[in-house]
Design a protein around this motif. Structure first.
Motif, mmCIF file in Angstrom:
data_model
loop_
_atom_site.group_PDB
_atom_site.id
_atom_site.type_symbol
_atom_site.label_atom_id
_atom_site.label_comp_id
_atom_site.label_asym_id
_atom_site.label_seq_id
_atom_site.Cartn_x
_atom_site.Cartn_y
_atom_site.Cartn_z
ATOM 1 N N LEU A 135 8.340 15.301 -0.772
ATOM 2 C CA LEU A 135 8.884 16.055 -0.181
ATOM 3 C C LEU A 135 9.447 15.586 1.223
ATOM 4 C CD1 LEU A 135 5.225 17.539 -0.609
ATOM 5 C CD2 LEU A 135 7.766 18.405 -0.955
ATOM 6 N N ASP A 136 9.175 14.068 2.012
ATOM 7 C CA ASP A 136 9.910 13.587 3.370
ATOM 8 C C ASP A 136 10.244 12.508 3.238
ATOM 9 O OD1 ASP A 136 10.604 12.990 5.845
ATOM 10 O OD2 ASP A 136 9.040 13.104 6.467
ATOM 11 N N PRO A 137 11.515 12.399 2.298
ATOM 12 C CA PRO A 137 11.996 10.667 2.316
ATOM 13 C C PRO A 137 12.551 9.727 3.088
ATOM 14 C CG PRO A 137 13.523 12.487 1.368
ATOM 15 C CD PRO A 137 12.250 12.959 2.206
ATOM 16 N N GLY A 138 11.795 10.185 4.284
ATOM 17 C CA GLY A 138 12.761 9.935 5.469
ATOM 18 C C GLY A 138 11.323 8.891 6.286
ATOM 19 N N ASP A 139 9.934 9.161 5.417
ATOM 20 C CA ASP A 139 8.531 8.892 5.714
ATOM 21 C C ASP A 139 8.782 6.921 5.413
ATOM 22 O OD1 ASP A 139 6.119 8.531 6.457
ATOM 23 O OD2 ASP A 139 5.133 10.432 6.150
ATOM 24 N N GLY A 140 9.011 6.743 6.218
ATOM 25 C CA GLY A 140 8.653 4.964 5.983
ATOM 26 C C GLY A 140 7.287 4.341 5.766
ATOM 27 N N GLU A 141 6.135 5.434 6.637
ATOM 28 C CA GLU A 141 4.861 4.624 6.035
ATOM 29 C C GLU A 141 4.302 4.986 5.763
ATOM 30 O OE1 GLU A 141 1.638 5.648 9.168
ATOM 31 O OE2 GLU A 141 2.272 6.693 9.090
ATOM 32 N N ALA A 142 4.844 5.951 4.584
ATOM 33 C CA ALA A 142 4.479 7.277 3.371
ATOM 34 C C ALA A 142 4.989 5.471 1.791
ATOM 35 C CB ALA A 142 4.950 8.432 2.850
ATOM 36 N N TYR A 143 6.155 4.708 2.356
ATOM 37 C CA TYR A 143 7.027 3.944 1.398
ATOM 38 C C TYR A 143 5.809 2.636 1.721
ATOM 39 C CZ TYR A 143 11.521 6.770 0.562
ATOM 40 O OH TYR A 143 12.533 7.657 0.131
ATOM 41 N N LEU A 144 5.745 2.474 2.854
ATOM 42 C CA LEU A 144 5.024 0.505 3.096
ATOM 43 C C LEU A 144 3.448 1.440 2.799
ATOM 44 C CD1 LEU A 144 4.248 -1.115 4.489
ATOM 45 C CD2 LEU A 144 3.519 0.017 6.886
ATOM 46 N N ASN A 145 2.823 2.515 2.518
ATOM 47 C CA ASN A 145 1.154 2.533 2.066
ATOM 48 C C ASN A 145 1.131 2.751 0.819
ATOM 49 O OD1 ASN A 145 0.890 2.743 4.996
ATOM 50 N ND2 ASN A 145 -0.491 4.342 4.591
ATOM 51 N N ARG A 146 2.324 2.993 0.187
ATOM 52 C CA ARG A 146 2.437 3.209 -1.050
ATOM 53 C C ARG A 146 2.669 2.061 -2.047
ATOM 54 N NH1 ARG A 146 7.372 5.923 -4.850
ATOM 55 N NH2 ARG A 146 8.049 4.697 -4.084
ATOM 56 N N GLY A 147 3.655 1.456 -1.247
ATOM 57 C CA GLY A 147 3.095 -0.334 -1.599
ATOM 58 C C GLY A 147 2.053 -1.496 -1.240
ATOM 59 N N ASN A 148 1.715 -0.611 -0.163
ATOM 60 C CA ASN A 148 0.292 -1.892 0.179
ATOM 61 C C ASN A 148 -1.028 -1.091 -0.174
ATOM 62 O OD1 ASN A 148 1.626 -3.606 1.981
ATOM 63 N ND2 ASN A 148 1.003 -2.094 3.946
ATOM 64 N N ILE A 149 -1.252 -0.377 -1.143
ATOM 65 C CA ILE A 149 -2.229 0.178 -1.923
ATOM 66 C C ILE A 149 -2.163 -0.703 -2.981
ATOM 67 C CG2 ILE A 149 -0.959 1.272 -4.177
ATOM 68 C CD1 ILE A 149 -3.563 2.400 -1.946
ATOM 69 N N TRP A 150 -1.922 -1.247 -3.146
ATOM 70 C CA TRP A 150 -2.827 -1.986 -4.263
ATOM 71 C C TRP A 150 -3.098 -4.061 -4.188
ATOM 72 C CZ3 TRP A 150 -2.705 -0.260 -8.816
ATOM 73 C CH2 TRP A 150 -2.347 0.621 -9.243
ATOM 74 N N GLN A 151 -3.176 -4.028 -2.338
ATOM 75 C CA GLN A 151 -3.462 -5.138 -1.538
ATOM 76 C C GLN A 151 -4.188 -4.520 -1.739
ATOM 77 O OE1 GLN A 151 -1.452 -5.673 1.619
ATOM 78 N NE2 GLN A 151 0.282 -5.936 0.620
#
Length: 133
Positions: free
Chosen positions: A117-133
């Motif tokens: 819905l908002d491809p420019g939301d860098g925080e969503a990408y970051l959180n998605r990548g960090n979810i496995w930590q």
């Protein structure tokens, strides 16, 4: 015109602003003044006037989340999404809540939708990548 009037006017636009704006503006002020109990009450009033007021539902959820009540937060995010299925920030906030509960698959699905819905939301990408930590 005060900044509160401008912000609240945008926030309540599309609804019966004469009935939702006072509670919404008050809730924003109480949040800014670090009084979440009063903000919850005021958002509740705005939601009672218009149960499909997605921004108020989302912010209500954020307050429950901050208090540690993830179930209530998720319920509010669910309602915000039902009211506005294109509200990326509600998907993002629900993803955070699911992640906090350890519900990784649900969190990932919500991050994916928030990003769609908002491809420019860098925080969503970051959180998605960090979810496995």
């Amino acid at each position: 015109m005060s900044s509160c009037t401008v912000r609240c006017g945008r926030f309540a636009r599309g609804w019966n602003w004469l009935t939702t704006m006072p509670s919404t503006c008050s809730a924003l002020l109480w949040s800014a003044r670090n009084n979440p109990a009063q903000a919850l009450e005021d958002y509740g009033r705005a939601i009672k006037v218009n149960p499909r007021f997605a921004d108020a539902l989302n912010n209500h959820g954020l307050l429950w989340h901050a208090k540690g009540d993830l179930e209530r937060a998720i319920a509010d995010y669910d309602e915000a999404i039902r009211a506005n299925p294109r509200m990326a920030k509600a998907f993002f906030n629900r993803a955070v809540a699911h992640g906090d509960k350890g519900e990784i698959e649900r969190a990932l699905a919500d991050y994916d939708e928030a990003i769609r819905l908002d491809p420019g939301d860098g925080e969503a990408y970051l959180n998605r990548g960090n979810i496995w930590q």
